[in-house]
Design a protein around this motif. Sequence first.
Motif, short mmCIF file in Angstrom:
data_model
loop_
_atom_site.label_atom_id
_atom_site.label_comp_id
_atom_site.label_asym_id
_atom_site.label_seq_id
_atom_site.Cartn_x
_atom_site.Cartn_y
_atom_site.Cartn_z
N UNK A 1 2.99 -10.90 3.23
CA UNK A 1 3.35 -9.49 2.43
C UNK A 1 2.57 -9.75 1.02
N UNK A 2 2.51 -11.14 0.16
CA UNK A 2 1.93 -11.27 -0.86
C UNK A 2 0.30 -11.02 -0.68
N UNK A 3 -0.04 -11.74 0.45
CA UNK A 3 -1.36 -11.68 0.78
C UNK A 3 -2.06 -10.26 0.90
N UNK A 4 -1.15 -9.63 1.66
CA UNK A 4 -1.58 -7.96 1.83
C UNK A 4 -1.42 -7.39 0.52
N UNK B 1 -6.23 3.49 3.48
CA UNK B 1 -6.07 2.58 4.32
C UNK B 1 -5.70 1.10 3.44
N UNK B 2 -6.63 1.19 2.12
CA UNK B 2 -5.98 0.18 1.26
C UNK B 2 -4.74 0.38 0.48
N UNK C 1 -9.03 2.25 -10.30
CA UNK C 1 -9.83 2.32 -9.22
C UNK C 1 -9.07 1.26 -8.21
N UNK C 2 -8.05 1.23 -8.22
CA UNK C 2 -7.57 -0.02 -7.41
C UNK C 2 -7.31 0.18 -5.84
N UNK C 3 -7.50 1.57 -5.69
CA UNK C 3 -7.62 1.80 -4.04
C UNK C 3 -8.77 2.42 -3.93
N UNK D 1 -2.22 -8.45 -2.41
CA UNK D 1 -3.48 -8.97 -3.09
C UNK D 1 -4.63 -8.24 -2.52
N UNK D 2 -4.87 -8.20 -1.14
CA UNK D 2 -5.84 -7.71 -0.55
C UNK D 2 -5.86 -5.96 -0.56
N UNK D 3 -4.91 -5.34 -0.57
CA UNK D 3 -4.94 -3.98 -0.77
C UNK D 3 -5.34 -3.40 -2.11
N UNK D 4 -5.51 -4.12 -2.99
CA UNK D 4 -5.73 -3.68 -4.29
C UNK D 4 -7.42 -4.26 -4.65
N UNK D 5 -8.10 -3.38 -5.04
CA UNK D 5 -9.72 -3.86 -5.12
C UNK D 5 -9.83 -4.25 -6.58
N UNK D 6 -9.02 -4.19 -7.69
CA UNK D 6 -9.06 -4.87 -9.00
C UNK D 6 -8.37 -6.21 -9.01
#
Length: 357
Positions: free
Chosen positions: A221-224, A95-96, A14-16, A226-231
């Motif tokens: 890029x690293x921050x995005x 979007x994620x 459920x990462x996205x 990390x924020x793009x994955x919910x787990x």
Amino acid sequence: HFCYSSTRSPQWWEIWTRMQIHITSSRMIRVTQVDSEEPLKGSSMWSVVSSFLKEKLNDTSIEVDLYSNKTCLKVEVLEPDTSYSIVLFRRFDPKLFLVFFLGLLLFFCGDMLSRSQLFYYSAGVSFGLLASLLVLIYMMSKVMPRRSPVYFLLLGGWSFSLYLLQLVFKNLQEICRSYWQYLLGYLLLVGFVSFAVCYRYGPLTNERSINLLSWGLQLLGLLLMYLGIRIHLVALVSVVIAICTKNLDYPLQWAFAAYRRVQRARLGPSPPRLLTEEEYRIQGEVETHRALEELRSFCRSPDFSAWTAVSRIQSPKRFADFVCGDCHVTPSEVSAHEREYGLGSILEEQLESDDDD
């Protein structure tokens, strides 16, 4: 008052996945999100301010964290005979995935993008379009006199500008449909001004500035990612894998160099390769020509004592001609060399007779 309690922990696939509480109503209502049930029972100054920032009207959605144990909200009916529905959605959010992919692109292509003029102008114009209100307030603060009471207004202006941006993005579809002429004029004007500012200062040329921009893009890029994955655990592992993959070439180079040293130590020194007759002839001609040019350059230099050299040589005129560019051997010497060492020479006949014996 409504509260949603999570019944299971999120799984790695459920990462996205995005969870939302969607509220729709027939008439105007006010929806306020709170952290727990406690603020719903009483009210304080902070709760009033917090509710003002979090309240949403009519058709709206509230984000639910996959790790949240409980999410609470309050619905206030503003008009009589109002019906509303509250539905929980759990679905894949593209979007994620786009946020994660954009972070991946920025991290691995940050070095190339920081040196690209197209990216420089595109990023400058985009930043000008998004931050035009903030830039306007900054310019107003520069022209305002010191100790002016307007500074109190400007202090709250930053947060008010962010609120306006959020309001614009929320109603972007309605703005594009009803006020597209004003929106197009605003985009053209602010875009042209942003491009002019970028053109005035030009792309980055200093190597340190380019490195700072590259590092900033990689951190973004690293921050995005990390924020793009919910787990959270999967997001952290993805960031670590990306960092190791980008810097994998250095450990591989070190390992390959160490392997070659070990192999060279085990096999011992390799025998030198002997030159062929053609390579020997070409190398002799090249090295002779280079040495003669060095000798001419030295004889023309101020450090060379010409009178001392002339007093020690037998043919000063021939030496002067050589320094001026003539050949270092005469035609008669070339003929004598060919008779003695060339094809059909006396030395070759002697070597052939020795071979026959």
